[in-house]
Design an enzyme around this catalytic site. Structure first.
Site, PDB file in Angstrom:
ATOM      1  N   TYR A   1     -18.094  51.058  38.268  1.00 41.13           N
ATOM      2  CA  TYR A   1     -19.360  50.904  37.639  1.00 41.13           C
ATOM      3  C   TYR A   1     -20.577  51.261  38.912  1.00 41.13           C
ATOM      4  O   TYR A   1     -20.276  50.712  39.806  1.00 41.13           O
ATOM      5  CB  TYR A   1     -19.580  49.471  37.163  1.00 41.13           C
ATOM      6  CG  TYR A   1     -21.215  49.302  36.656  1.00 41.13           C
ATOM      7  CD1 TYR A   1     -21.563  49.484  35.317  1.00 41.13           C
ATOM      8  CD2 TYR A   1     -22.187  48.747  37.594  1.00 41.13           C
ATOM      9  CE1 TYR A   1     -22.860  49.372  35.037  1.00 41.13           C
ATOM     10  CE2 TYR A   1     -23.337  48.435  37.125  1.00 41.13           C
ATOM     11  CZ  TYR A   1     -23.744  48.819  35.623  1.00 41.13           C
ATOM     12  OH  TYR A   1     -24.945  48.501  35.159  1.00 41.13           O
TER      13      TYR A   1
ATOM     14  N   GLY B   1     -33.397  44.353  29.392  1.00 39.75           N
ATOM     15  CA  GLY B   1     -32.258  44.304  28.564  1.00 39.75           C
ATOM     16  C   GLY B   1     -32.286  45.357  27.748  1.00 39.75           C
ATOM     17  O   GLY B   1     -31.397  46.024  27.023  1.00 39.75           O
TER      18      GLY B   1
ATOM     19  N   ASP C   1     -32.901  48.712  28.301  1.00 39.08           N
ATOM     20  CA  ASP C   1     -32.987  49.479  29.640  1.00 39.08           C
ATOM     21  C   ASP C   1     -33.857  50.785  29.649  1.00 39.08           C
ATOM     22  O   ASP C   1     -34.530  51.030  30.398  1.00 39.08           O
ATOM     23  CB  ASP C   1     -31.534  49.918  29.971  1.00 39.08           C
ATOM     24  CG  ASP C   1     -30.491  49.059  30.122  1.00 39.08           C
ATOM     25  OD1 ASP C   1     -30.993  47.695  30.085  1.00 39.08           O
ATOM     26  OD2 ASP C   1     -29.367  49.345  30.671  1.00 39.08           O
TER      27      ASP C   1
ATOM     28  N   TRP D   1     -31.528  52.797  23.912  1.00 40.88           N
ATOM     29  CA  TRP D   1     -32.507  51.834  23.524  1.00 40.88           C
ATOM     30  C   TRP D   1     -33.422  52.779  22.865  1.00 40.88           C
ATOM     31  O   TRP D   1     -34.678  52.174  22.653  1.00 40.88           O
ATOM     32  CB  TRP D   1     -33.023  50.896  24.621  1.00 40.88           C
ATOM     33  CG  TRP D   1     -32.083  49.804  24.875  1.00 40.88           C
ATOM     34  CD1 TRP D   1     -30.965  49.830  25.699  1.00 40.88           C
ATOM     35  CD2 TRP D   1     -31.881  48.849  24.098  1.00 40.88           C
ATOM     36  NE1 TRP D   1     -30.142  48.742  25.809  1.00 40.88           N
ATOM     37  CE2 TRP D   1     -30.777  47.876  24.762  1.00 40.88           C
ATOM     38  CE3 TRP D   1     -32.459  48.093  23.121  1.00 40.88           C
ATOM     39  CZ2 TRP D   1     -30.219  46.816  24.286  1.00 40.88           C
ATOM     40  CZ3 TRP D   1     -31.984  46.809  22.563  1.00 40.88           C
ATOM     41  CH2 TRP D   1     -30.833  46.101  23.274  1.00 40.88           C
TER      42      TRP D   1
ATOM     43  N   GLU E   1     -21.364  49.494  20.985  1.00 35.92           N
ATOM     44  CA  GLU E   1     -22.476  48.981  21.504  1.00 35.92           C
ATOM     45  C   GLU E   1     -23.575  49.029  20.529  1.00 35.92           C
ATOM     46  O   GLU E   1     -24.644  48.139  20.789  1.00 35.92           O
ATOM     47  CB  GLU E   1     -22.393  49.524  22.715  1.00 35.92           C
ATOM     48  CG  GLU E   1     -23.793  48.936  24.040  1.00 35.92           C
ATOM     49  CD  GLU E   1     -23.378  49.725  25.305  1.00 35.92           C
ATOM     50  OE1 GLU E   1     -22.623  50.709  25.287  1.00 35.92           O
ATOM     51  OE2 GLU E   1     -24.101  49.407  26.090  1.00 35.92           O
TER      52      GLU E   1
END
Ligand code: GLC
Length: 437
Positions: free
Chosen positions: A83, A169, A171, A360, A403
């Site tokens: 990551y 949150g 992004d 998003w 997701e």
């Protein structure tokens, strides 16, 4: 699929993402650590069938709280280089009050823990057991709220700022696009890991990442000092979602402190902050010509006239009066709820920047749907609430616990879920949706 099968599948996802150290990853490969608001939603899911894991989830997050009350958005419980940006980049040790026993990030995420603790209490069969747990944890959450009001409410108006898009949150929301235009970061050399796990057309661009990295470099230059960040960060925003969650969590803390008894001073503090926050969120963030709550760009002193799913989140904390709530619901249904759309796109489907596949910038997210569902229910908007819940369940049932999801039904035969697969909060909140009596 029958409810029971879907619940069982969701439980399997959560159990598989649960780690030996007592926390749950959002999704294998893509997100190998503990994320703050993910953990809150995950704990709600676990609470329905394994309260011990729900408690451990909260415990392990709070165990990484900084001495000043700050709760980081990522806790690096393990070493894992799949990551970016990882612990070596974030360097939480720069801040004198960060924990020495564990590495974390130096940015935060929406303060969900207050309402999550209350959910745990409400779900629990064994109330005494949860009350015992709460007794040991609730002050840490209270301290986190104190941190927000003392460090991040720079105008003393009851609205706290975020200094990074990752703190929201949401992004890469188009809401931030104009802020990026005020910056000119260097082209950083970094190796993205997310795009090795997920199709890059579903993720932010490298150039967007330069901006994200640049703000953290600035915060590190100031050793994550709140005062200096507030003075210098090019990104300084009052986010309706973040503030609604804070207000909703204040409410829960007040109720829980009453159940626990004593704590008069804390209740008084939370009440007075909440009163101010409710006034300001309505006066400053509600826009009556658009019929939605907007983000306020504190650095550039203007509101950002774009509507996204966060624009309706004040329903969750009871901020709007009934008339404004009705207007919000109309905006939601008219703009986001056309016949061939699932509720609720993360960004205005009529907006130029809407992209149904990109993170998003358009897709449906189950956690936002859950927040909006609970908000709509609070005002007894039963029909729209039901639609948002049914849409969420239809998506996870047909496509899996992804997701995020394409909001358009037009090509639904070819539709598939996006981003991480077996995503924890999509599973956790499905359990909560289906466990409702
Ligand atoms: C992404 C999401 C963020 C979430 C994280 C872990 O960064 O935008 O909201 O917390 O993934 O799932």
């Amino acid at each position: 699929m029958a409810d029971k099968f879907l619940i069982d599948k969701a439980k399997t996802v959560l159990n598989q993402n649960y780690q030996k150290k007592g926390f749950t990853i959002p999704s294998k490969n893509l997100y190998p650590f503990q994320w703050k608001w993910d953990s809150g939603f995950i704990a709600i899911g676990f609470a329905h069938f394994d309260m011990e894991k729900a408690k451990k989830e909260i415990n392990s997050l709070l165990n990484a709280q900084w001495k000043n009350g700050f709760i980081p958005h990522i806790v690096f419980h393990t070493k894992n280089d799949s990551y970016f940006p990882g612990a070596d980049f974030h360097k939480s040790s720069l801040h004198p009050k960060s924990p020495v026993h564990i590495d974390t990030s130096g940015i935060t995420q929406p303060p969900v823990l207050g309402f999550v603790l209350e959910k745990l209490y409400n779900i629990a069969d064994d109330k005494d057991d949860v009350l015992n747990f709460l007794k040991n944890q609730i002050d840490k959450v209270y301290k986190n709220h104190e941190y927000f009001y003392s460090k991040r409410d720079i105008n003393n108006e009851g609205l706290v700022y975020i200094y990074h898009n990752w703190e929201s949150g949401t992004d890469n929301s188009p809401v931030w696009d104009d802020i990026w235009k005020t910056m000119n970061p260097p082209r950083y050399k970094f190796e993205r890991k997310d795009t090795t796990h997920v199709d890059s057309s579903q993720r932010p661009t490298d150039r967007e990442y330069d901006h994200y990295i640049d703000i953290i470099e600035l915060a590190k230059k100031f050793n994550y000092d709140d005062h200096k960040i507030a003075k210098h960060s090019p990104f300084l925003v009052q986010d309706p979602l973040f503030n609604s969650i804070l207000i909703r969590s204040n409410e829960s803390l007040i109720r829980l402190y009453k159940i626990l008894g004593g704590n008069e001073e804390k209740i008084k503090y939370l009440r007075s902050k909440n009163e101010k926050s409710l006034i300001s969120i309505n006066e400053k963030l509600y826009n009556s010509s658009i019929g939605a709550y907007l983000h306020f760009d504190l650095r550039n002193k203007k509101n950002i006239p774009l509507v996204c799913s966060s624009s309706f989140s004040p329903l969750f904390c009871g901020a709007p009066n009934f008339k404004i709530a009705q207007r919000l619901k109309s905006t939601l249904v008219e703009k986001f709820g056309k016949e061939d759309y699932y509720l609720c796109s993360s960004f205005d489907p009529e907006g130029m920047q809407h992209d149904p596949k990109k993170y998003w910038r358009g897709p449906v997210w189950i956690n936002l749907n859950w927040i909006l569902y609970n908000g709509l229910k609070r005002y007894k908007f039963k029909e729209t609430a039901k639609r948002i819940k049914n849409d969420s369940l239809e998506l996870v049932d047909k496509l899996g616990f992804y997701e995020y999801f394409n909001p358009s039904k037009k090509n639904s035969k070819n539709n598939k879920g996006y981003g991480g697969e077996n995503f924890s909060w999509s599973a956790a909140l499905t359990i909560d949706f289906l466990s409702e009596k």
